[in-house]
Design a protein around this motif. Sequence first.
Motif, PDB file in Angstrom:
ATOM      1  N   ILE A  57      -1.868   6.125   8.152  1.00  0.00           N
ATOM      2  CA  ILE A  57      -2.842   5.790   9.336  1.00  0.00           C
ATOM      3  C   ILE A  57      -3.030   6.279   9.546  1.00  0.00           C
ATOM      4  O   ILE A  57      -4.211   5.775  10.295  1.00  0.00           O
ATOM      5  N   ALA A  58      -3.062   7.401  10.031  1.00  0.00           N
ATOM      6  CA  ALA A  58      -3.772   8.478  10.138  1.00  0.00           C
ATOM      7  C   ALA A  58      -5.715   8.077   9.842  1.00  0.00           C
ATOM      8  O   ALA A  58      -5.955   8.618  10.338  1.00  0.00           O
ATOM      9  N   LEU A  59      -4.793   8.155   8.386  1.00  0.00           N
ATOM     10  CA  LEU A  59      -6.736   8.668   7.300  1.00  0.00           C
ATOM     11  C   LEU A  59      -7.045   6.991   7.390  1.00  0.00           C
ATOM     12  O   LEU A  59      -8.586   6.814   8.008  1.00  0.00           O
ATOM     13  N   GLY A  60      -6.474   5.859   8.005  1.00  0.00           N
ATOM     14  CA  GLY A  60      -7.243   4.452   8.508  1.00  0.00           C
ATOM     15  C   GLY A  60      -7.589   4.640   9.944  1.00  0.00           C
ATOM     16  O   GLY A  60      -9.119   3.705   9.590  1.00  0.00           O
ATOM     17  N   MET A  61      -7.158   5.200  10.483  1.00  0.00           N
ATOM     18  CA  MET A  61      -7.878   5.703  11.876  1.00  0.00           C
ATOM     19  C   MET A  61      -9.131   6.885  11.405  1.00  0.00           C
ATOM     20  O   MET A  61     -10.477   6.052  12.527  1.00  0.00           O
ATOM     21  N   VAL A  62      -9.131   7.594  11.028  1.00  0.00           N
ATOM     22  CA  VAL A  62     -10.316   7.714  10.609  1.00  0.00           C
ATOM     23  C   VAL A  62     -11.646   7.807   9.599  1.00  0.00           C
ATOM     24  O   VAL A  62     -12.591   8.000   9.295  1.00  0.00           O
ATOM     25  N   ARG A  63     -10.704   6.017   9.258  1.00  0.00           N
ATOM     26  CA  ARG A  63     -12.097   5.506   8.226  1.00  0.00           C
ATOM     27  C   ARG A  63     -12.304   6.053   6.956  1.00  0.00           C
ATOM     28  O   ARG A  63     -13.628   6.096   7.252  1.00  0.00           O
ATOM     29  N   ASP A  64     -11.652   7.438   6.906  1.00  0.00           N
ATOM     30  CA  ASP A  64     -11.801   7.671   5.382  1.00  0.00           C
ATOM     31  C   ASP A  64     -11.944   7.322   4.100  1.00  0.00           C
ATOM     32  O   ASP A  64     -10.166   6.551   3.252  1.00  0.00           O
ATOM     33  N   THR A  65     -12.590   6.661   3.633  1.00  0.00           N
ATOM     34  CA  THR A  65     -13.234   5.913   2.235  1.00  0.00           C
ATOM     35  C   THR A  65     -13.353   6.671   1.352  1.00  0.00           C
ATOM     36  O   THR A  65     -12.255   6.094   0.505  1.00  0.00           O
ATOM     37  N   GLU A  66     -13.050   7.741   1.285  1.00  0.00           N
ATOM     38  CA  GLU A  66     -12.838   8.622  -0.032  1.00  0.00           C
ATOM     39  C   GLU A  66     -10.984   8.698  -0.348  1.00  0.00           C
ATOM     40  O   GLU A  66     -10.260   8.763  -0.476  1.00  0.00           O
ATOM     41  N   ALA A  67     -10.880   8.506   0.978  1.00  0.00           N
ATOM     42  CA  ALA A  67      -8.735   8.354   0.650  1.00  0.00           C
ATOM     43  C   ALA A  67      -7.908   6.885   0.313  1.00  0.00           C
ATOM     44  O   ALA A  67      -7.337   7.046  -0.236  1.00  0.00           O
ATOM     45  N   ALA A  68      -9.398   5.741   0.009  1.00  0.00           N
ATOM     46  CA  ALA A  68      -9.128   4.494  -0.904  1.00  0.00           C
ATOM     47  C   ALA A  68      -8.247   4.770  -1.609  1.00  0.00           C
ATOM     48  O   ALA A  68      -7.528   4.217  -1.897  1.00  0.00           O
ATOM     49  N   GLU A  69      -8.727   6.069  -2.941  1.00  0.00           N
ATOM     50  CA  GLU A  69      -8.161   5.551  -4.235  1.00  0.00           C
ATOM     51  C   GLU A  69      -6.436   6.123  -3.621  1.00  0.00           C
ATOM     52  O   GLU A  69      -5.305   5.950  -4.396  1.00  0.00           O
ATOM     53  N   LEU A  70      -6.195   7.249  -3.298  1.00  0.00           N
ATOM     54  CA  LEU A  70      -5.604   8.297  -3.358  1.00  0.00           C
ATOM     55  C   LEU A  70      -3.945   6.699  -2.134  1.00  0.00           C
ATOM     56  O   LEU A  70      -2.787   6.257  -2.634  1.00  0.00           O
ATOM     57  N   LEU A  71      -5.097   5.734  -1.426  1.00  0.00           N
ATOM     58  CA  LEU A  71      -3.954   5.072  -0.642  1.00  0.00           C
ATOM     59  C   LEU A  71      -2.961   3.890  -1.362  1.00  0.00           C
ATOM     60  O   LEU A  71      -1.882   3.436  -1.167  1.00  0.00           O
ATOM     61  N   LEU A  72      -4.163   3.898  -2.815  1.00  0.00           N
ATOM     62  CA  LEU A  72      -4.191   2.145  -3.881  1.00  0.00           C
ATOM     63  C   LEU A  72      -3.083   2.921  -4.603  1.00  0.00           C
ATOM     64  O   LEU A  72      -1.941   2.475  -4.859  1.00  0.00           O
ATOM     65  N   ALA A  73      -2.981   4.279  -4.126  1.00  0.00           N
ATOM     66  CA  ALA A  73      -1.565   4.118  -5.594  1.00  0.00           C
ATOM     67  C   ALA A  73      -0.583   4.734  -5.070  1.00  0.00           C
ATOM     68  O   ALA A  73       0.296   4.375  -5.689  1.00  0.00           O
ATOM     69  N   ARG A  74      -0.672   5.072  -3.475  1.00  0.00           N
ATOM     70  CA  ARG A  74       0.446   5.432  -2.923  1.00  0.00           C
ATOM     71  C   ARG A  74       0.997   3.399  -2.540  1.00  0.00           C
ATOM     72  O   ARG A  74       2.495   3.698  -3.191  1.00  0.00           O
ATOM     73  N   LEU A  75       0.097   3.053  -2.784  1.00  0.00           N
ATOM     74  CA  LEU A  75       0.418   1.153  -2.273  1.00  0.00           C
ATOM     75  C   LEU A  75       1.262   0.449  -3.750  1.00  0.00           C
ATOM     76  O   LEU A  75       2.178  -0.092  -3.297  1.00  0.00           O
ATOM     77  N   ASN A  76       1.132   1.285  -4.722  1.00  0.00           N
ATOM     78  CA  ASN A  76       0.837   0.825  -6.000  1.00  0.00           C
ATOM     79  C   ASN A  76       2.625   1.705  -6.722  1.00  0.00           C
ATOM     80  O   ASN A  76       3.641   1.033  -7.225  1.00  0.00           O
ATOM     81  N   ASP A  77       2.799   2.927  -6.099  1.00  0.00           N
ATOM     82  CA  ASP A  77       3.097   3.744  -6.682  1.00  0.00           C
ATOM     83  C   ASP A  77       5.288   3.918  -6.067  1.00  0.00           C
ATOM     84  O   ASP A  77       6.314   4.663  -6.169  1.00  0.00           O
ATOM     85  N   ALA A  78       4.659   3.301  -4.124  1.00  0.00           N
ATOM     86  CA  ALA A  78       5.597   3.674  -3.841  1.00  0.00           C
ATOM     87  C   ALA A  78       7.200   3.063  -4.068  1.00  0.00           C
ATOM     88  O   ALA A  78       6.838   2.266  -3.962  1.00  0.00           O
ATOM     89  N   GLY A  79       7.565   3.223  -3.931  1.00  0.00           N
ATOM     90  CA  GLY A  79       9.424   2.706  -3.948  1.00  0.00           C
ATOM     91  C   GLY A  79       9.906   2.910  -2.704  1.00  0.00           C
ATOM     92  O   GLY A  79      11.100   1.938  -2.408  1.00  0.00           O
ATOM     93  N   ASP A  80       8.988   2.623  -1.747  1.00  0.00           N
ATOM     94  CA  ASP A  80       9.447   2.624  -0.057  1.00  0.00           C
ATOM     95  C   ASP A  80       8.570   1.472   0.595  1.00  0.00           C
ATOM     96  O   ASP A  80       7.484   1.625   0.438  1.00  0.00           O
ATOM     97  N   ALA A  81       8.968   0.387   0.518  1.00  0.00           N
ATOM     98  CA  ALA A  81       8.864  -1.278   1.789  1.00  0.00           C
ATOM     99  C   ALA A  81       6.882  -0.472   2.356  1.00  0.00           C
ATOM    100  O   ALA A  81       6.623  -0.718   2.929  1.00  0.00           O
ATOM    101  N   TYR A  82       8.723   0.772   3.526  1.00  0.00           N
ATOM    102  CA  TYR A  82       7.396   1.645   4.767  1.00  0.00           C
ATOM    103  C   TYR A  82       5.978   1.398   4.240  1.00  0.00           C
ATOM    104  O   TYR A  82       5.025   1.526   4.492  1.00  0.00           O
ATOM    105  N   MET A  83       6.112   2.546   2.669  1.00  0.00           N
ATOM    106  CA  MET A  83       4.981   3.235   2.671  1.00  0.00           C
ATOM    107  C   MET A  83       3.854   2.414   1.705  1.00  0.00           C
ATOM    108  O   MET A  83       3.379   2.307   2.249  1.00  0.00           O
ATOM    109  N   ARG A  84       3.995   0.871   1.688  1.00  0.00           N
ATOM    110  CA  ARG A  84       3.514   0.254   0.912  1.00  0.00           C
ATOM    111  C   ARG A  84       3.029  -0.706   2.020  1.00  0.00           C
ATOM    112  O   ARG A  84       1.902  -0.555   2.112  1.00  0.00           O
ATOM    113  N   GLY A  85       3.436  -0.832   3.107  1.00  0.00           N
ATOM    114  CA  GLY A  85       3.293  -1.302   4.351  1.00  0.00           C
ATOM    115  C   GLY A  85       1.913  -0.557   4.889  1.00  0.00           C
ATOM    116  O   GLY A  85       1.008  -1.385   5.254  1.00  0.00           O
ATOM    117  N   TYR A  86       2.252   0.942   5.144  1.00  0.00           N
ATOM    118  CA  TYR A  86       1.752   1.726   5.792  1.00  0.00           C
ATOM    119  C   TYR A  86       0.117   1.600   5.050  1.00  0.00           C
ATOM    120  O   TYR A  86      -0.865   1.828   5.337  1.00  0.00           O
TER     121      TYR A  86
END
Length: 190
Positions: A57-86
């Motif tokens: 969420i902090a990366l979203g607030m900063v609008r860090d476009t360089e974080a997109a790949e890392l966030l996509l990895a967390r979105l797809n690999d997260a074993g936790d529903a909250y992590m996918r949502g965030y």
Amino acid sequence: YLQRSRGETLAWSALALGVLEEDASNRGEVASPESAKSLRAALEKARSFEVAGALAIALGMVRDTEAAELLLARLNDAGDAYMRGYSALALGMIGAHGAIEPIRQILAASTNQSFVVENAAIALALLGDQGTGARMLSVLTQSANPRVQSSVASAMGWTRDPRPLGDLCEMLADELLQTRYVNHINRLRE
């Protein structure tokens, strides 16, 4: 400091940094590249889904476009529903248009997880996905889970997509549907 913090301290520090950088951006100032770099590094190391969610969420607030790949990895690999949502929400906040299809897929696969449904829908709306209202209506009509229905209603209100209004009005006028919802709520209260 972010590199040395642990647990809740790291999560709250990340959110505070996100708020400060978002406020600077709202004043027309440029967010510090060091803030984004520190948040990305902390997210790469985070093992706790709670801490990782705050960092996302902090990366979203900063609008860090360089974080997109890392966030996509967390979105797809997260074993936790909250992590996918965030992760989905952060990608929407960043404006990562390349994340639309992966977020749609997560939404389709998570229709029984209220937190994912709500945040994925909001992310898709932030990204300008034109089909978000129809997707939410589909989840609403297919789900029997009151938490999911509540999340869908919240997301629909937040996204303000007027396209499903006619269908929603029909649902409100359907007496059989109303009876089913009232009976379901009464069973939950027992």
